[in-house]
Design an enzyme around this catalytic site. Structure first.
Site, PDB file in Angstrom:
ATOM      1  N   GLU A 219       0.837  -1.210   0.000  1.00 48.98           N
ATOM      2  CA  GLU A 219       0.000   0.000   0.000  1.00 48.98           C
ATOM      3  C   GLU A 219       0.866   1.253   0.000  1.00 48.98           C
ATOM      4  O   GLU A 219       2.080   1.196   0.235  1.00 48.98           O
ATOM      5  CB  GLU A 219      -0.910  -0.006   1.232  1.00 48.98           C
TER       6      GLU A 219
ATOM      7  N   LYS B 181      -3.564  -1.819  14.928  1.00 48.36           N
ATOM      8  CA  LYS B 181      -2.845  -0.820  15.717  1.00 48.36           C
ATOM      9  C   LYS B 181      -3.455  -0.667  17.100  1.00 48.36           C
ATOM     10  O   LYS B 181      -4.672  -0.672  17.252  1.00 48.36           O
ATOM     11  CB  LYS B 181      -2.877   0.525  14.984  1.00 48.36           C
TER      12      LYS B 181
END
Ligand code: PSU
Ligand code: MN
Length: 299
Positions: free
Chosen positions: A24, A158
């Site tokens: 990405e 995360k």
């Protein structure tokens, strides 16, 4: 419609059915500061080549979807402060308006799937934010995993997110969450989250087979491979938690919303840890690239 441009390296690899790993670009434009972002992106590509696969960094440049970037395109993108952050919702408009943007996990999955790529390495996927019961902030990455057939290697979710809710949501969406070589689900900067992953696999060939079997079963969507950060680079959860809480409360005070939330939090955490979180982010990205290249050998 012909929407994709390939670099010669990626084009040849796909034609010859060599292993290819998608990457990405939002981590480059919105996830790390210049010039660390460029060196990270270059190193990740090299690690994939060293592990016998071809890297395809994906982005939209002037309205064209790029499957693989040249060195100068990569550098231009890393320096571009106006690049859009593109998810599923934004891709078509960006192409029509001939703009430049970086692809999130969701948009990268869409482009990679169009290009015929099966494996994708990222840092951490987006997920359900803390306080989502009020903000409704849930990353489009989760829905994408339920729809688009890629094996996504990430270091878990995360720690800025609500990890229990993120795991519940992935279960609801029918996304296999596979921890690699450990039973616990990793938490990005730390190898452990305190939560057990629904699935565990210790073998890259079997991970690739699970991808193939899912398709054979006619089940839509991909699978998430959660690869823990190497212990030498992790930041203890107890060290990070107060910093994360501070960053979240600053975001609230500054009224940061929607797409801006994740980049704001990552930047504040880099600042508050004096770059330690940036080192960890880079190392876990390298670790994920290596594992993705190994899985890609079997697909
Ligand atoms: N992982 C990183 N850094 C990042 C991201 C992931 O190490 O910058 C990006 C990815 O592109 C992911 C996006 O798709 O953050 C999630 O954003 P949001 O929470 O707004 O969906
Ligand atoms: Mn969001």
């Amino acid at each position: 419609m012909n929407l994709l441009d390939y670099t010669p390296e990626v084009k040849t690899a796909l034609e010859q059915k060599q292993p290819v790993v998608a990457l990405e670009s939002t981590i480059i434009t919105h996830g790390m500061p210049w010039p660390d972002n460029l060196s990270m992106a270059q190193n990740v590509e090299q690690i994939i080549r060293d592990n016998f696969a071809v890297p395809a960094t994906i982005a939209v440049l002037d309205g064209r979807i790029k499957i693989g970037l040249s060195q100068s395109e990569l550098e231009q993108l890393a320096k571009n402060e106006n690049a859009l952050k593109l998810s599923r919702a934004d891709l078509a408009v960006c192409l029509v308006q001939k703009k430049t943007g970086a692809t999130t996990v969701a948009a990268t999955m869409i482009a990679a799937s169009l290009a015929g790529i099966s494996v994708f390495a990222t840092g951490g996927i987006g997920g359900v934010h803390k306080d989502a019961e009020n903000s409704f902030d849930i990353s489009a990455d989760l829905q994408e995993l339920a729809q688009t057939p890629l094996t996504v290697v990430a270091a878990g979710a995360k720690a800025i997110l609500d990890i229990p809710k993120t795991l519940e949501m992935l279960e609801t969406l029918g996304v296999p969450v596979i921890s690699y070589k450990q039973s616990e689900f990793p938490a990005f900067w730390s190898a452990n989250s305190g939560l057990k992953a629904p699935l565990r696999m210790d073998n890259t060939k079997e991970i690739a087979s699970a991808h193939t079997y899912r398709r054979a079963l006619g089940i839509k969507g991909g699978q998430l491979v959660a690869n823990p950060i190497p212990p030498t680079h992790e930041i203890a959860r107890d060290t990070l938690n107060p910093i994360i809480n501070q960053a979240i409360s600053e975001a609230k005070q500054a009224n940061i919303l929607a797409k801006d939330v994740t980049p704001f939090l990552l930047r504040r955490i880099f600042e508050l840890t004096d770059g330690e979180s940036l080192n960890a982010n880079r190392e876990l990205m390298f670790n994920n690239a290596k594992l993705a290249a190994k899985i890609a050998q079997f697909l």
